[in-house]
Design a protein around this motif. Structure first.
Motif, PDB file in Angstrom:
ATOM      1  N   ASN A  57       0.818  -1.207   0.000  1.00 34.72           N
ATOM      2  CA  ASN A  57       0.000   0.000   0.000  1.00 34.72           C
ATOM      3  C   ASN A  57       0.851   1.256   0.000  1.00 34.72           C
ATOM      4  OD1 ASN A  57      -3.033  -0.523   0.167  1.00 34.72           O
ATOM      5  ND2 ASN A  57      -2.261  -1.984   1.648  1.00 34.72           N
ATOM      6  N   ASN A  87       0.778   3.925  -3.000  1.00 35.26           N
ATOM      7  CA  ASN A  87       0.514   5.325  -2.686  1.00 35.26           C
ATOM      8  C   ASN A  87       1.585   6.230  -3.287  1.00 35.26           C
ATOM      9  OD1 ASN A  87      -1.148   7.220  -0.790  1.00 35.26           O
ATOM     10  ND2 ASN A  87       0.989   7.713  -0.347  1.00 35.26           N
ATOM     11  N   LEU A 121      -3.718   3.810   3.283  1.00 35.72           N
ATOM     12  CA  LEU A 121      -2.912   4.235   4.423  1.00 35.72           C
ATOM     13  C   LEU A 121      -3.553   3.833   5.747  1.00 35.72           C
ATOM     14  CD1 LEU A 121      -1.682   7.740   3.222  1.00 35.72           C
ATOM     15  CD2 LEU A 121      -0.424   5.587   3.286  1.00 35.72           C
ATOM     16  N   TYR A 127       0.563   8.984  -6.358  1.00 33.57           N
ATOM     17  CA  TYR A 127       0.492  10.396  -6.035  1.00 33.57           C
ATOM     18  C   TYR A 127       1.825  11.125  -6.207  1.00 33.57           C
ATOM     19  CZ  TYR A 127      -3.887   8.722  -4.177  1.00 33.57           C
ATOM     20  OH  TYR A 127      -5.107   8.123  -4.060  1.00 33.57           O
ATOM     21  N   ARG A 187      -9.517  10.798   1.447  1.00 28.00           N
ATOM     22  CA  ARG A 187      -8.765  11.009   0.215  1.00 28.00           C
ATOM     23  C   ARG A 187      -8.592  12.507   0.019  1.00 28.00           C
ATOM     24  NH1 ARG A 187     -10.457   8.201  -5.000  1.00 28.00           N
ATOM     25  NH2 ARG A 187      -8.204   8.038  -5.260  1.00 28.00           N
TER      26      ARG A 187
END
Length: 219
Positions: free
Chosen positions: A115, A119, A188, A123, A174
């Motif tokens: 994860n 992530n 997260l 991003y 989010r």
């Protein structure tokens, strides 16, 4: 609060399903879908599968149904395996201060690291590096290993966009800049829950244009 969380979940799920269905309808409605369109549909299907898995694992955490399977394993080998599996492997650079073996739950640590990597890739600016570091760090008298993942943040009108550090690990949260990407706001949250279950912690740091997540678990 529970009703509010259920509302967030329903809204998130409805949005992701509608978005995915629109992709499938577009591809299936095309007389001759291109390879790029088919690849997009496959990626969307994979995203839905990941969404379902995250929802199921989140429910297990919430119901205290996570059963640990503790064994010895090499953390550096686990990181290498994860990097080899991701489509953005060329962006990843791993630095190991030493080869570290720990006694912990391998699957749960893999969930947290997967994860964090996802992530970082999602991003950050495309083709920018993702740096993974592994080292021994003592905390409150306990020996542990720290895995940090650092990346550049995405830019909006030339300025870096950072998430709300106070809500970063909240379930279903989010950032506004993240709604253009497939996601449930659970990644997260699962990282933090996994870290706590393993007796560790996860920390977030931000600099001028970069972010770093550091996952520490006892050896």
């Amino acid at each position: 609060q529970r009703r509010q969380l259920q509302g967030y979940f329903t809204e998130m799920l409805a949005h992701e399903l509608k978005t995915s269905l629109s992709v499938f309808n577009f591809v299936l409605g095309s007389p001759q879908p291109s390879e790029e369109m088919v690849a997009h549909a496959r990626s969307t299907a994979q995203g839905l599968d990941e969404l379902i898995n995250r929802c199921l694992i989140t429910q297990q955490f919430d119901d205290n149904q996570i059963l640990l399977e503790v064994a010895y394993f090499r953390v550096d080998q686990l990181i290498d395996e994860l990097i080899q599996k991701v489509p953005y492997a060329a962006r990843c650079s791993a630095y190991y201060e030493e080869r570290i073996s720990i006694k912990s739950d391998r699957q749960l640590l893999q969930l947290a690291l997967s994860n964090l990597l996802d992530n970082a890739a999602k991003y950050s600016e495309p083709d920018t590096p993702i740096q993974i570091r592994l080292k021994i760090v003592s905390s409150q008298g306990l020996r542990g290993c720290e895995i940090s993942i650092e990346n550049d943040v995405r830019l909006l009108a030339g300025a870096p966009v950072f998430p709300d550090k106070d809500r970063l690990f909240d379930k279903y949260y989010r950032a506004d800049s993240a709604h253009r990407y497939t996601g449930a706001g659970l990644g997260l949250y699962l990282v933090e829950q996994s870290a706590k279950t393993l007796g560790g912690r996860v920390q977030y740091e931000a600099s001028a244009s970069r972010v770093k997540f550091s996952l520490w678990i006892p050896c």
